[in-house]
Structure formats: C-alpha cells, structure tokens
Design a protein around this motif. Structure first.
Motif, PDB file in Angstrom:
ATOM      1  N   ARG A  16      -6.716   8.667  10.120  1.00 22.53           N
ATOM      2  CA  ARG A  16      -6.831   7.251  10.454  1.00 22.53           C
ATOM      3  C   ARG A  16      -6.677   6.413   9.202  1.00 22.53           C
ATOM      4  O   ARG A  16      -7.224   6.732   8.170  1.00 22.53           O
ATOM      5  N   SER A  17      -5.959   5.346   9.350  1.00 21.93           N
ATOM      6  CA  SER A  17      -5.855   4.447   8.209  1.00 21.93           C
ATOM      7  C   SER A  17      -7.111   3.582   8.164  1.00 21.93           C
ATOM      8  O   SER A  17      -7.821   3.458   9.148  1.00 21.93           O
ATOM      9  N   ILE A  39      -9.629   0.434   8.101  1.00 23.04           N
ATOM     10  CA  ILE A  39      -9.669  -0.573   9.141  1.00 23.04           C
ATOM     11  C   ILE A  39      -9.397  -1.972   8.633  1.00 23.04           C
ATOM     12  O   ILE A  39      -9.117  -2.872   9.377  1.00 23.04           O
ATOM     13  N   ARG A  93      -5.165  12.836  13.893  1.00 24.56           N
ATOM     14  CA  ARG A  93      -4.346  12.151  12.906  1.00 24.56           C
ATOM     15  C   ARG A  93      -5.247  11.512  11.888  1.00 24.56           C
ATOM     16  O   ARG A  93      -6.352  11.109  12.179  1.00 24.56           O
ATOM     17  N   VAL A 138      -8.541  -0.130  22.319  1.00 30.65           N
ATOM     18  CA  VAL A 138      -8.806  -0.406  20.907  1.00 30.65           C
ATOM     19  C   VAL A 138      -9.991   0.394  20.353  1.00 30.65           C
ATOM     20  O   VAL A 138      -9.868   1.080  19.353  1.00 30.65           O
ATOM     21  N   PRO A 180      -9.595   4.587  20.644  1.00 29.82           N
ATOM     22  CA  PRO A 180      -8.720   5.201  19.639  1.00 29.82           C
ATOM     23  C   PRO A 180      -9.324   5.180  18.234  1.00 29.82           C
ATOM     24  O   PRO A 180      -9.088   6.086  17.450  1.00 29.82           O
ATOM     25  N   GLN A 181     -10.123   4.154  17.933  1.00 29.70           N
ATOM     26  CA  GLN A 181     -10.710   4.092  16.594  1.00 29.70           C
ATOM     27  C   GLN A 181     -11.757   5.162  16.377  1.00 29.70           C
ATOM     28  O   GLN A 181     -11.949   5.624  15.262  1.00 29.70           O
ATOM     29  N   ALA A 197       0.813  -1.205   0.000  1.00 30.60           N
ATOM     30  CA  ALA A 197       0.000   0.000   0.000  1.00 30.60           C
ATOM     31  C   ALA A 197       0.849   1.257   0.000  1.00 30.60           C
ATOM     32  O   ALA A 197       0.347   2.342  -0.219  1.00 30.60           O
ATOM     33  N   ASP A 198       2.167   1.120   0.268  1.00 30.01           N
ATOM     34  CA  ASP A 198       2.962   2.338   0.261  1.00 30.01           C
ATOM     35  C   ASP A 198       3.464   2.661  -1.151  1.00 30.01           C
ATOM     36  O   ASP A 198       4.047   3.704  -1.388  1.00 30.01           O
ATOM     37  N   ARG A 221      -9.948  -4.914   5.141  1.00 25.63           N
ATOM     38  CA  ARG A 221     -10.647  -5.094   3.882  1.00 25.63           C
ATOM     39  C   ARG A 221     -12.001  -5.749   4.042  1.00 25.63           C
ATOM     40  O   ARG A 221     -12.849  -5.630   3.214  1.00 25.63           O
TER      41      ARG A 221
END
Lengths: 557, 365
Positions: free
Chosen positions: A285-286, A288, A283, A210, A213-214, A22-23, A290
């Motif tokens: 968020r990426s 979560i 920030r 968990v 933070p989400q 993904a980068d 697929r």
C-alpha cells in the motif's frame, strides 16, 4: 499488543522534499556494513533456519521413509481436519475482528475507549486455558451451564471436536485481526470517505469502495496470523479432542517417528504455502497522504447503538469475562475445599512459586536474548546497505510460519540423534531457551527494526560532528532512543513465551516445569482447582506485563 | 502546464449515477441563512458557527478568510453536507439541502470538494480516482478532466508517484469530473511550497473563470483570498464580519480587527475635525466626517518618506519590487512602502507625510 506480521523488508529511507516527484526520490545512500556485523548476521540467520531445515533433512534421509507416508491416510486425514479448522477459524475471526474493529473505532458506540482496551485482551489467554475454561463452563455443573439452566436452556452444546475447536479458537484469535484493522481504521483520514460521499457514494458504498481497500492489507495480515496460529495450535485441540496435524504429531513423535516426521513436513508446507499466497495477494500500500491530523469519520449508530453495545459485551464476556470467571471459580472452590479439610490440593505453594519463578526466569532470559539476537540483523537492514542483511532478515521473518511444535520436535529429534549434542546441551535450560528464541525471534525482529529505524540519521551526524565516536554514539544516541522500542520487543516475546505450550512440554529439562506445563498436565489429569489457580496467576502476570510493556505503548499509536 | 479549455463538443455528459438530478453543467447559487453550529464536548470537534448568513451568486468565486479556528472550514463542510448545523438553512440553487426537516446527504448535493490533504484514494490509479464519481461513459470524461488540469498521460499512475502539485491537480480533476454545481476548496494550496503555490493559484484561478463554476474556498492567506476571490468573506470567532470585494475590503474594512487582518496597516490615534484629522506628521484627509478621537487606518503605500527628523528608521526590508521601511515615531511604529531605490539607512532621521486619497477612520472606543 503489536503482534504484527512484518510483510516485507523495509523500504529504504526516502527523503521527499516539499514537491519532489516521489518516483525520483532522493534516496539516502546507506553505507556498507562492517564485515563482522555481516558475518554475525549470516551466522544468526543460519541458527534461526536450522530447526526447519533439520526437519526437512531428516525427512529426506530417514531410513524408515517418511516421505513415502506423506500421502497415506494417517497423514492426509489430520491434514484435512487441520485445513478445515484453520479455514473456518480464519473466516470467522476475520469477520468478527473486522466488525469489532469498525464498531469500536468508527462509531459513537457507548464506552468505545473501554472496548478498545478490552478487546485485545483475549490474547493473554493461552488457547488451551481458554479451551479448558470454556469446556468446564459448558459441561454440566459448569458456570455457563448453570446460567443457561436458570433461563431454561437445559441442553447446552458440548464443546468438543470440530465445533468446540472452531468456537474456542475464534474467540481467542480474533484480536490478531482486531488489532491491525482497528489501527488501520483509526489512521484512515476522514477526508477519504468524505470525498467518496461528495462524489456520490452512500455511506455503505464509501465503506466498501474506500475504507475496506485501505484496511485490506491489515485484514489479510491479521487473518494470516489467525491461520498460522490455528494450524500450529496444540493445547486447545488436544483438550477438545480434535485430531489435527499437531495432535497427531504429538501422539506419534515417540511411538512412530517416521509418521511424525511426515506429518511435520506437511504442516511445514501448509504454513509456508499460506504465507506465500498472502504475500502474493497483498499489494504494497502506498502511504495515505501527508496530513495525518485528519480525524476519521465517526458514524452515528442511532437506534443500533445499544444493540452494538450488547454485541461488544457478548464478545468480551465470552472471550475474557467468562473464562476468567470460570478460572476464579475453580480456584476458589479448590481453596475452600482444602481449607475445610476436604481432598487436599495436589500441589503445594512451593511448587506453584517454583513454577512461577521458572516461567519468569526462562521468559525474561529468552526475551532479552531473542531481542539481542535479532538486533544485529535489524542494524544490517535498517542502517546499512547489505545483501547479507536482506537474506538474514528474510530467514528470521520466515521462521514466523514455523509452528512451535515443529521446533520442539526438531530439537528433540536432533538431541536424540546426535550423542555429542545430547551430552552438551540435552536436558538443559539452554536448549529450551534456544527453542524459544527461534520460535519468537521473528516477533522481536519487526519491533527491533522499527526501533533501529527510529533513530534519525541526522542525530548520528550531529553526534559525530560533536566529536562522539561510534561507541559513544551507540551508548548516548542509539540505545536511549531505541530503549522503549526494544523494551516493547522484550515484552512481546516474554508474553509469548509465557503462553507457549508445545516447546515448554517437549524441550524442558526433566523435572523442570513452568506454569503452562503444570496447568496443562493438571487439567489433563482433571485437577481443575489446581489448573485454575495457576491459570489465574499466569494470566494475572501476563495481564500486568502486557499492560506495562505493550498495551500502554500501543494505545497512542 | 497549460490549461486547455474544452470546447463544448469535448465536454462530457454530466454524471447521472446516484445523483438526485442531472442536467447541463450549470453553476449553482448558494444561500446560507442563520447557520449556527456548536460542537459537543471539548476541543475535538470543528469550530463553531454563530448565526452565519451569506449569499453566493451563481458563477461567483468567494473566499472564506479568517484565522485558524474561526469556523471557515466548518462553514465549508456545512455547505458540503459533511456537518449538520444546529440551526439554519443551506440552499443550493434555491433547493433547501440543509434545513429544519430537510436534509440532502452529501452524495446527492452535486457539490465537488478539494480537501486540504487532497484525499486521493491511495489504492486507485489517477484515472480511477478521477472516474470515482462518474457512472458509465467514464473514459471520455476522465480524459477531459485530466486534460483540463494538464495531466494527460498520467492516468495509469498511482497518486503516490506524483508530485504534490500533480496530486493537487488530480484532486481538482476528480472534484470537477462529475460536473458539480458548486466547487468547494479547503485550503487547497497550503500543502505546496511558495513558488508552486503561486503558479497553481493562477492556474486554478483561470480555470475557475473559464469554467464559470461557483466556487467557495477557504484560506487563511489574505493574498490568496484577494487574488482568487471575486468577493471575500472575512470570518472571526464563528461569525462572518465582512463580505466585500477585495478592493472594498482593503479600502473600507468594517472594524479595526478586519483592517489589521487584511493587509499591512497601522492604526494611528488622531483628533478628527470634520473632514480631516491632525497627526504628529501633518493633516490627514478623511473619507468621511468624524469628530473627536479616531483611529486612522494608514496603509504603508499611503505614506511617503521626506526630509526631516521626526522619525527614526528602525528596520528596512527589501522585497525586490518595493521596500518596507519601519519608522519609530512618537513611540509608535509606522510602516512605509517605498520604491526599491530608497536611500535611507537604519538609524537615519527622516520625515514622513501622508500621501494618498482620503484615509479610512474608526471612531476611537
């Protein structure tokens, strides 16, 4: 209701294959926009930026030196009160909204689905109507007062000043936190919490490490909305007699323009600063993962099931049921009274119909035009690669922090200063609608962008290979696919316009009144029956519209 | 990627934080007795279990194989303590963790799990993901775990910047880091494309053997179950229908459903006469004595093409190392596996003979 604060321009369309790192994503290169669209986007951005910039410019150039007044007590004291109120309301709405979101989405609470529909509803109440309803209810002779008296409480708290403003604003703004956080909780895959449990966390630790933070970004964004709403609120603090910046601006804008200008500058700075801070701390968020068919974990409340149910009921009763009952009570009283030949109502049916018609007319016009105005920018950002688009998008989104009162003030000062403008548009509906568009364009922006991006590029390519030209593609592919999204955008703006108070009060042409202005003045003049009657109409209208245009669509999200 | 097995000196101390017990990493045994599970309401919940009993030895790798909705994931989640069965007992290392009157919450079972979507915490770096289940002394253990799965140097990255295969390895490292007694894997490879899936499957297989850990994994892919599992438990409609080694399962399925579910198979109705059965293409030796109507299980590799004109070639599928030839014979389709140099064409008339050890047969119902 998808009031959401779009926090950043959208990520470029990324094509990640089954196992592509993904980068090093395969970014689909988007074409450069046509020149006309680019120019159009920049012109629109300039129009959106104008009211805010005009206020700053007047502050800098006014002979009476508003800048010199900024640190005077006349300006700093209201600012202190505004901050105190906004921080308190933000904290309480944040806690209330998050808690209600968790209970209604992640537990086996009785009637969870019902609460998920009911809890966003306080948003259909303009805060000043909610304030009015609660003030009257808690006053002697009011509904809540009577109820409390029957159970032996004969001293009810008087809703006024800081406490009243805090209480009322918390009750009517918590849905701004509730909606995004509830959506976040529902989308969170259960496997995350289950992983945390298997790695040794207790249920509470898993929630803290968990879950929280989400949804932190959603909580932050929602709380920002509450903060911005509170500092820009005018109606509720006016009725509750709490002297914040907005109230001070309203009282000074005729009598002492330099003070009003200095106050508005401060308000602008506070709003801007808060948005910047939120942006710094949130920030990105990426995503979560697929698989999204993973259902969230539902917790069993056990013996806390009914207490939690009771808490939900209290929140709903105070923020929706109570005010609604109070309004119906007043209007029924008023109607009964006038029918029995007592003191007649101060308004007749014609006036009510007139105001209702005006509300719908300016609302629909402003909503359609606002979506149309931001659509080119949405195209620039969503479909093309363009710096002009990024700039225009940022400008429109930043107007979100601009309180309606400041837009109204800016436009008033502008028309009063410039003879030409006054001759052309002063006292016209055009000016009012322009003010609404600037106020709510940012709301339409986010929704329109989602709509534009919902049209897959490959459908475009498919249409092109089938021989469709750009106009045919727009008509046969883009518009049909975007229609539901754009309609939701129109609905969102329409609802907001119907609730809007300061712009409606200050920019409406002479002799033009909408439901909100009539309700506000009726209540200020203590004609509660009339206010109640029109408020019931307004809220009924909002309710029906939000049901059809927004809630029904949001529920499946 | 290479899997480096840590020497004993490398091995991190077991995590003790929040655990019911701590000690040296010992593979645990699992005992399941009469588990039944029925979900409330319609459709939404996990699949049901019907009186499931199963014993898994310490260090053993067992595959739960079955079609979707057969209850295999429910069974896995029941072992983890993520579902609570209506009745039945789950014991890990002879300690009852689920049973009448006893319940050990998932966080105290010392069970590791790799989820189908990997469930990496998107807000934490790779290293923090792996360290999640560890107490103090986390740094060494994190490095060890990442080395174990060949991800040295990725600790500071966010999970979303990794490829699917790397994310899968992080999930594995995270589950292994606290040194669980049992490792559970829920369709761990289903999110990867074919090449990567086979590669990772071999790596994980080797890793499980090297570590000697007890593992239970869920799959609907028969090949995966056969390759990785020491034993395979085939499930259907909430029941375990057969537990056996891959070879045993393939050769002696307990009923026709299992026969056709694991591996390519054709069932041919024949008349048995003791140790043999007569078919339209000759006599077939049977594994066990049968009389009367039977359904004979024919695997494609037990059949051979010969000169003749009893059958018509319907379809030819080329797989590289072998070729599958579909034959129409007596209104039925037979599959024959041949070498890659087969010289028949679609429409040819050919003969077919049984060419294998004794066949398995089911009494016809």
């Amino acid at each position: 209701m998808t009031d959401s604060f779009p926090t950043a321009p959208p990520a470029p369309e990324v094509a990640v294959d089954g196992d592509g790192p993904a980068d090093r994503p395969g970014v689909v290169r988007r074409p450069r926009p046509p020149g006309l669209l680019r120019v159009g986007g920049l012109v629109l951005a300039a129009i959106f930026a104008f009211p805010g910039l005009y206020l700053v410019w007047r502050n800098l150039t006014e002979d009476a030196d508003p800048l010199g007044l900024v640190f005077s007590p006349r300006v700093m004291e209201p600012m202190g009160r505004t901050l105190r109120l906004a921080v308190s309301v933000s904290i309480s709405a944040c806690l209330l909204g998050t808690a209600l979101a968790w209970f209604s989405t992640r537990t086996d609470l009785p009637l969870a689905r019902l609460w998920r529909v009911v809890l966003p509803l306080p948003l259909v109440f303009p805060t000043f109507i909610g304030a009015a309803a609660l003030i009257r209810s808690f006053n002697p002779g009011g509904l809540a007062n009577d109820v409390l008296a029957t159970v032996g409480v004969d001293r009810t708290p008087e809703l006024q000043g800081f406490f009243g403003a805090w209480f009322v604003l918390t009750l009517f703004t918590f849905p701004y936190v509730y909606l995004p956080v509830a959506a976040g909780f529902r989308q969170l895959p259960g496997s995350l919490e289950e992983s945390a449990r298997l790695l040794g966390d207790s249920p509470f630790a898993a929630f803290r490490r968990v879950c929280l933070p989400q949804v932190a970004t959603a909580i932050g964004a929602g709380t920002l909305l509450v903060f911005l709403y509170t500092i820009s609120d005018f109606g509720a603090v006016q009725l509750l007699r709490y002297d914040t910046l907005t109230r001070a601006i309203a009282t000074n804008q005729l009598a002492n323009p330099p003070v009003a200008l200095a106050l508005s500058l401060i308000l602008l700075v506070v709003a801007g600063a808060v948005v910047m801070v939120e942006r710094l701390f949130s920030r990105r968020r990426s995503d979560i993962g697929r698989i999204h068919d993973n259902k969230p974990v539902i917790y069993r409340l056990g013996r806390w099931r009914w207490p939690a149910f009771f808490g939900m009921a209290v929140a709903a009763a105070l923020s929706i049921g109570g005010p609604m009952l109070a309004l119906v009570d007043w209007s029924a009283d008023g109607l009964r009274r006038s029918l029995r030949g007592g003191r007649p109502l101060t308004i007749d049916a014609e006036e009510v119909i007139d105001a209702t018609g005006n509300t719908v007319l300016v609302g629909v016009l402003a909503a359609v035009l606002a979506v149309a105005a931001v659509l080119p920018i949405a195209y620039l950002v969503g479909r093309y690669r363009s710096r002009a688009g990024t700039v225009a998008y940022a400008v429109v989104i930043s107007t979100f922090a601009l309180p309606g009162l400041l837009i109204a003030l800016s436009i008033r000062f502008w028309t009063l200063r410039s003879g030409l403008v006054f001759d052309l548009v002063g006292n016209t509906l055009a000016l009012l609608i322009f003010a609404y568009i600037v106020r709510f364009g940012s709301l339409a922006m986010g929704v329109s962008l989602v709509a534009v991006q919902s049209v897959p590029t490959r459908l475009h390519d498919a249409a092109a290979t089938l021989g469709a030209g750009s106009l045919k593609r727009l008509l046969t592919v883009d518009l049909p696919i975007m229609a539901p999204g754009l309609l939701a955008g129109v609905g969102l703006v329409l609802l907001s316009v119907m609730k809007e108070l300061p712009i409606s009060l200050l920019v409406s042409p002479l002799g033009f009144s909408t439901l909100t202005t009539r309700i506000f003045s009726s209540f200020e003049d203590a004609f509660v029956a009339e206010a109640g009657l029109m408020a019931v109409i307004l809220i009924g209208l909002s309710f029906v519209l939000s049901w059809f245009l927004v809630i029904r669509r949001a529920e499946h999200l | 990627m290479t899997i480096t097995r840590p020497t004993d000196g490398d091995r991190a101390e077991p995590a003790s934080k929040g655990r019911g017990r701590s000690g040296t990493p010992v593979a645990g045994s699992i005992g399941l007795r009469h588990l039944s599970f029925h979900y409330e309401g319609g459709g939404e919940g996990p699949a049901a279990l019907e009186d499931v009993s199963l014993d898994i030895a310490a260090g053993e790798s067992i595959a739960l194989l079955g079609p979707s909705g057969c209850g295999k994931t429910t069974l896995l989640r029941t072992i983890a303590g993520l579902e609570r069965p209506d009745t039945g007992v789950v014991a890990i290392d002879d300690e009852i963790v689920t049973g009448p009157g006893s319940w050990v919450p998932p966080e105290r079972r010392r069970v590791g799990m790799v989820f189908q979507d990997w469930a990496l915490f998107p807000h934490l770096t790779v290293a923090r993901n792996v360290a999640y289940g560890l107490g103090k002394r986390r740094r060494d253990a994190v490095a060890d775990s990442l080395r174990l799965v060949g991800l040295v140097g990725t600790g500071d990255r966010m999970p979303s910047t990794l490829s699917g295969g790397q994310q899968q390895r992080v999930a594995l490292a995270r589950a292994l880091a606290p040194q669980p007694r049992v490792l559970l894997l829920d369709e761990p490879f289903s999110n990867l494309d074919t090449n990567l899936r086979n590669e990772l499957r071999s790596e994980v297989h080797r890793l499980l053997l090297d570590l000697g850990i007890t593992s239970v994994f869920v799959t609907h892919d028969q090949e995966e179950a056969f390759v990785v599992g020491d034993r395979v438990a085939v499930m259907n409609a909430g029941r375990v229908v057969q537990v056996d080694t891959p070879a045993g399962l393939y050769a002696r399925p307990t009923d026709p459903w299992v026969a056709t579910f694991v591996g390519d198979a054709t069932l041919v109705r024949c008349r048995a006469d003791g140790a043999t059965a007569g078919s339209s293409f000759g006599v077939i030796p049977l594994e066990s004595e049968h009389r009367g109507d039977v359904d004979v299980l024919l695997r494609p590799e037990q059949l051979r093409l010969v000169e003749g004109d009893r059958a018509t070639v319907e379809l030819i599928e080329f797989y590289g190392h072998d070729v599958m030839v579909f034959l129409a014979i007596d209104g039925q389709t037979l599959r024959v596996r041949t070498g890659p140099d087969v010289r028949v064409r679609r429409g040819d008339r050919v003969g077919v003979v049984f060419d294998g050890p004794a066949a398995h047969a089911f009494t016809a119902i």
